[in-house]
Every structure is written in C-alpha cells, then in structure tokens.
Design a protein around this motif. Structure first.
Motif, PDB file in Angstrom:
ATOM      1  N   SER A  11       0.834  -1.203   0.000  1.00  0.00           N
ATOM      2  CA  SER A  11       0.000   0.000   0.000  1.00  0.00           C
ATOM      3  C   SER A  11       0.867   1.252   0.000  1.00  0.00           C
ATOM      4  N   SER A  12       1.910   1.244   0.832  1.00  0.00           N
ATOM      5  CA  SER A  12       2.817   2.385   0.897  1.00  0.00           C
ATOM      6  C   SER A  12       3.594   2.535  -0.405  1.00  0.00           C
ATOM      7  N   ARG A  13       4.068   1.403  -0.957  1.00  0.00           N
ATOM      8  CA  ARG A  13       4.790   1.450  -2.226  1.00  0.00           C
ATOM      9  C   ARG A  13       3.911   2.027  -3.328  1.00  0.00           C
ATOM     10  N   PHE A  14       2.651   1.636  -3.340  1.00  0.00           N
ATOM     11  CA  PHE A  14       1.700   2.122  -4.346  1.00  0.00           C
ATOM     12  C   PHE A  14       1.555   3.645  -4.246  1.00  0.00           C
ATOM     13  N   GLN A  15       1.344   4.137  -3.027  1.00  0.00           N
ATOM     14  CA  GLN A  15       1.153   5.572  -2.835  1.00  0.00           C
ATOM     15  C   GLN A  15       2.411   6.361  -3.198  1.00  0.00           C
ATOM     16  N   ILE A  16       3.573   5.824  -2.844  1.00  0.00           N
ATOM     17  CA  ILE A  16       4.830   6.514  -3.155  1.00  0.00           C
ATOM     18  C   ILE A  16       5.038   6.566  -4.670  1.00  0.00           C
ATOM     19  N   LEU A  17       4.764   5.468  -5.356  1.00  0.00           N
ATOM     20  CA  LEU A  17       4.914   5.450  -6.810  1.00  0.00           C
ATOM     21  C   LEU A  17       3.962   6.429  -7.477  1.00  0.00           C
ATOM     22  N   VAL A  18       2.750   6.542  -6.953  1.00  0.00           N
ATOM     23  CA  VAL A  18       1.789   7.506  -7.490  1.00  0.00           C
ATOM     24  C   VAL A  18       2.342   8.922  -7.367  1.00  0.00           C
ATOM     25  N   ASN A  23       4.667  13.702 -10.002  1.00  0.00           N
ATOM     26  CA  ASN A  23       5.470  14.914  -9.792  1.00  0.00           C
ATOM     27  C   ASN A  23       6.900  14.831 -10.313  1.00  0.00           C
ATOM     28  N   GLN A  24       7.277  13.699 -10.928  1.00  0.00           N
ATOM     29  CA  GLN A  24       8.641  13.555 -11.411  1.00  0.00           C
ATOM     30  C   GLN A  24       8.956  14.613 -12.474  1.00  0.00           C
ATOM     31  N   PRO A  25      10.231  15.016 -12.605  1.00  0.00           N
ATOM     32  CA  PRO A  25      11.377  14.551 -11.803  1.00  0.00           C
ATOM     33  C   PRO A  25      11.653  15.447 -10.602  1.00  0.00           C
ATOM     34  N   ASN A  26      10.762  16.387 -10.343  1.00  0.00           N
ATOM     35  CA  ASN A  26      11.024  17.374  -9.282  1.00  0.00           C
ATOM     36  C   ASN A  26      10.334  17.003  -7.982  1.00  0.00           C
ATOM     37  N   ILE A  27      10.565  15.782  -7.525  1.00  0.00           N
ATOM     38  CA  ILE A  27       9.969  15.337  -6.268  1.00  0.00           C
ATOM     39  C   ILE A  27      11.063  14.809  -5.364  1.00  0.00           C
ATOM     40  N   ARG A  28      11.090  15.249  -4.128  1.00  0.00           N
ATOM     41  CA  ARG A  28      12.086  14.818  -3.156  1.00  0.00           C
ATOM     42  C   ARG A  28      11.429  13.979  -2.077  1.00  0.00           C
ATOM     43  N   GLN A  29      12.267  13.226  -1.356  1.00  0.00           N
ATOM     44  CA  GLN A  29      11.750  12.347  -0.312  1.00  0.00           C
ATOM     45  C   GLN A  29      10.944  13.122   0.722  1.00  0.00           C
ATOM     46  N   LYS A  30      11.441  14.293   1.098  1.00  0.00           N
ATOM     47  CA  LYS A  30      10.750  15.101   2.102  1.00  0.00           C
ATOM     48  C   LYS A  30       9.356  15.483   1.631  1.00  0.00           C
ATOM     49  N   GLU A  31       9.221  15.811   0.343  1.00  0.00           N
ATOM     50  CA  GLU A  31       7.914  16.187  -0.189  1.00  0.00           C
ATOM     51  C   GLU A  31       6.957  15.008  -0.197  1.00  0.00           C
ATOM     52  N   VAL A  32       7.472  13.825  -0.553  1.00  0.00           N
ATOM     53  CA  VAL A  32       6.641  12.618  -0.535  1.00  0.00           C
ATOM     54  C   VAL A  32       6.163  12.339   0.885  1.00  0.00           C
ATOM     55  N   ALA A  33       7.066  12.461   1.844  1.00  0.00           N
ATOM     56  CA  ALA A  33       6.725  12.220   3.249  1.00  0.00           C
ATOM     57  C   ALA A  33       5.623  13.168   3.705  1.00  0.00           C
ATOM     58  N   GLU A  34       5.751  14.441   3.334  1.00  0.00           N
ATOM     59  CA  GLU A  34       4.746  15.427   3.739  1.00  0.00           C
ATOM     60  C   GLU A  34       3.393  15.122   3.107  1.00  0.00           C
ATOM     61  N   ARG A  35       3.382  14.710   1.851  1.00  0.00           N
ATOM     62  CA  ARG A  35       2.135  14.415   1.150  1.00  0.00           C
ATOM     63  C   ARG A  35       1.420  13.203   1.755  1.00  0.00           C
ATOM     64  N   LEU A  36       2.203  12.210   2.185  1.00  0.00           N
ATOM     65  CA  LEU A  36       1.619  10.972   2.699  1.00  0.00           C
ATOM     66  C   LEU A  36       1.492  10.947   4.214  1.00  0.00           C
ATOM     67  N   GLY A  37       2.047  11.952   4.885  1.00  0.00           N
ATOM     68  CA  GLY A  37       1.920  12.024   6.329  1.00  0.00           C
ATOM     69  C   GLY A  37       2.742  11.003   7.082  1.00  0.00           C
ATOM     70  N   VAL A  38       3.919  10.669   6.559  1.00  0.00           N
ATOM     71  CA  VAL A  38       4.819   9.727   7.244  1.00  0.00           C
ATOM     72  C   VAL A  38       6.177  10.398   7.404  1.00  0.00           C
ATOM     73  N   THR A  39       7.083   9.740   8.094  1.00  0.00           N
ATOM     74  CA  THR A  39       8.394  10.331   8.350  1.00  0.00           C
ATOM     75  C   THR A  39       9.282  10.199   7.113  1.00  0.00           C
ATOM     76  N   PRO A  40      10.201  11.155   6.920  1.00  0.00           N
ATOM     77  CA  PRO A  40      11.158  11.041   5.806  1.00  0.00           C
ATOM     78  C   PRO A  40      11.996   9.773   5.887  1.00  0.00           C
ATOM     79  N   GLN A  41      12.289   9.319   7.113  1.00  0.00           N
ATOM     80  CA  GLN A  41      13.080   8.097   7.270  1.00  0.00           C
ATOM     81  C   GLN A  41      12.344   6.891   6.675  1.00  0.00           C
ATOM     82  N   ALA A  42      11.030   6.826   6.925  1.00  0.00           N
ATOM     83  CA  ALA A  42      10.247   5.710   6.386  1.00  0.00           C
ATOM     84  C   ALA A  42      10.228   5.755   4.863  1.00  0.00           C
ATOM     85  N   ILE A  43      10.040   6.967   4.319  1.00  0.00           N
ATOM     86  CA  ILE A  43      10.031   7.114   2.862  1.00  0.00           C
ATOM     87  C   ILE A  43      11.380   6.707   2.277  1.00  0.00           C
ATOM     88  N   SER A  44      12.470   7.084   2.957  1.00  0.00           N
ATOM     89  CA  SER A  44      13.806   6.737   2.490  1.00  0.00           C
ATOM     90  C   SER A  44      13.978   5.235   2.355  1.00  0.00           C
TER      91      SER A  44
END
Length: 262
Positions: A11-18, A23-44
């Motif tokens: 489920s998390s992989r699906f949301q991250i890929l979406v 937003n590619q190629p201008n998407i960073r881990q921090k932005e993904v974390a903020e959009r999904l409401g999880v920690t940057p460490q988890a996204i990493s």
C-alpha cells in the motif's frame, strides 16, 4: 482481496509510486513524506527498496523517476483496485442499499425495474432495454417515491454543463453596464440559474428572471452538474476566480461569458 490492500508495505509502495509518477522529476523524499503524512526516514527506506527492485531510478541528486517496470506494477495494482471497487459497488453495496426513485408507472413490490436519470432525478419503470436495473421494495403508484434495492449495472449519466456569466462590480457600473441581450440569451441554456453578488441578482431582475439560487449558488452549480443538470451562474467579476477554482477542483468544464457592455 487486492494485494495492495492486504499489505501495508505494498500500500505504501503504491502511494509513493503515485506521488513520484505525478510529480517527477522534481519530487524529493521530504515532499513525498509530507504528502503521505509519514516520516522522511520511512520514505527513504521504501524508496531504497523501490530502487533495488527496479521500479524507481534516481538521478543522484535525490530526485526520482518511475521506471517502465514501476509503471507496469502501478497499472496492474490500479487495475486490481478498480476491479475490487467495482465488485464492492455492484456486488456488495448495491445489495444492502436502498435507493429512492420516482415511479414512472404503477409498480409492484419485488418487481424488477429499469433505472434512468432524468433532469437530475432517478426514475424507475418496468424493465425494458439495457442499463441499470433494481428490485422494488414496495408497491407504488405512478409519480410516487419507491425504494429500489439489488442494483445491477451502471446508471447512465452525462454531466451537466455550466455557463458562467461575468458581470462588472458596482464600481465598474454593475448591472447598468451589463449587456442584457446576451444575459437573456445565456440564461435560456440552463435549467438552473444562480446568482453570485448583488450586481448579478439585479441584472437578472432587469431581464425578468429571479435566480433559482442566490445563497449557495456555487455549490448548487456543482451538485447540479454531477446530477446531469445544466446551469448558468451569473457572477460578479470579483468572485469569478473563486468560482472557477471550485469548478476546476471538481473537474467540471465550464464556459465563461463576459456580460460587460461594449
């Protein structure tokens, strides 16, 4: 059940890929974390796995792109979700829900009926042709409300059109600076006419038309469109950007007509 729903990881992989695909190629881990409401460490950690599995690539500057394999996995998962959603709607919800409809003719309890949307209202009639069907839960005379359960198929519905007529604010002449001929012509195209702003209300009254909606005209236009009813909203110019933003947020198409006199 769909794999994406069974596994928190998938489920998390699906949301991250979406998020990456959108937003590619201008998407960073921090932005993904903020959009999904999880920690940057988890996204990493998730992105490391996605890169290792060949679903995502990085340009080395912490920017990411989805690969062909990632797109294929995303499409397959989305298709599974779509099939599951259809199953829920058609096989589960339709059997436990009762929909209110207007009887087109005299109906008996337990009768299989065809369902049709007309002017934003659901009508039930004796079965014939193709389309959605249901089963009545009571007797009903023509024109009465009747409950319908066991819905099958899809109810055909074409979104209503929206015409926005822009009138100048009072500082720019208000209703005195409105082309009343054009106003008369465009309001003939809508089953529902709304007004936003005093200037719009007065302009409509000058052509002998009281608006159907004054308070809440914006939301009425949205709901009308979703129910297949076309509408015309006469709107003072300073409120037009907000109205257009609301319509665009709902994915609704509209035509903008400037009613200012030349």
């Amino acid at each position: 059940m769909v794999d994406v729903l069974q596994s928190k990881r998938d489920s998390s992989r699906f949301q991250i890929l979406v998020e990456i695909a959108a937003n590619q190629p201008n998407i960073r881990q921090k932005e993904v974390a903020e959009r999904l409401g999880v920690t940057p460490q988890a996204i990493s950690e998730y992105i490391k796995d996605l890169v290792a599995d060949g679903l995502v690539i990085s340009d080395g500057r912490m920017r990411y792109r989805i690969t062909k394999e990632g797109v294929e996995w995303l499409l397959e998962s989305a298709a599974d979700l779509k099939r599951y959603a259809r199953y829920v709607m058609e096989e589960i919800i339709s059997h436990v829900s009762v929909w209110g409809a207007i009887a087109d003719e005299e109906l008996e309890e337990g009768e299989t009926v065809s369902l049709e949307m007309r002017d934003g209202l659901l009508y039930a009639g004796q079965k014939g042709g193709e389309g959605a069907t249901g089963v009545t839960i009571s007797d009903a005379r023509a024109g009465e409300d009747v409950g319908v359960s066991n819905l099958k198929g899809l109810i055909s519905l074409k979104e209503g059109t929206i015409t926005v007529g822009k009138v100048p604010r009072v500082q720019m002449g208000g209703s005195r600076n409105v082309d009343l001929g054009v106003l008369t012509r465009i309001i003939a195209n809508g089953k529902m006419v709304g007004a936003l702003g005093i200037e719009s209300l007065v302009a409509l009254r000058k052509v002998g038309r009281e608006p159907d909606v004054f308070f809440g005209a914006k939301e009425s236009a949205v709901e009308s469109a979703f129910h297949g009813v076309s509408s015309v909203i006469i709107c003072v110019d300073e409120q037009v950007p907000n109205l257009m933003g609301r319509l665009e947020a709902e994915g609704l198409k509209y035509d903008l007509v400037d009613l200012t006199s030349n």
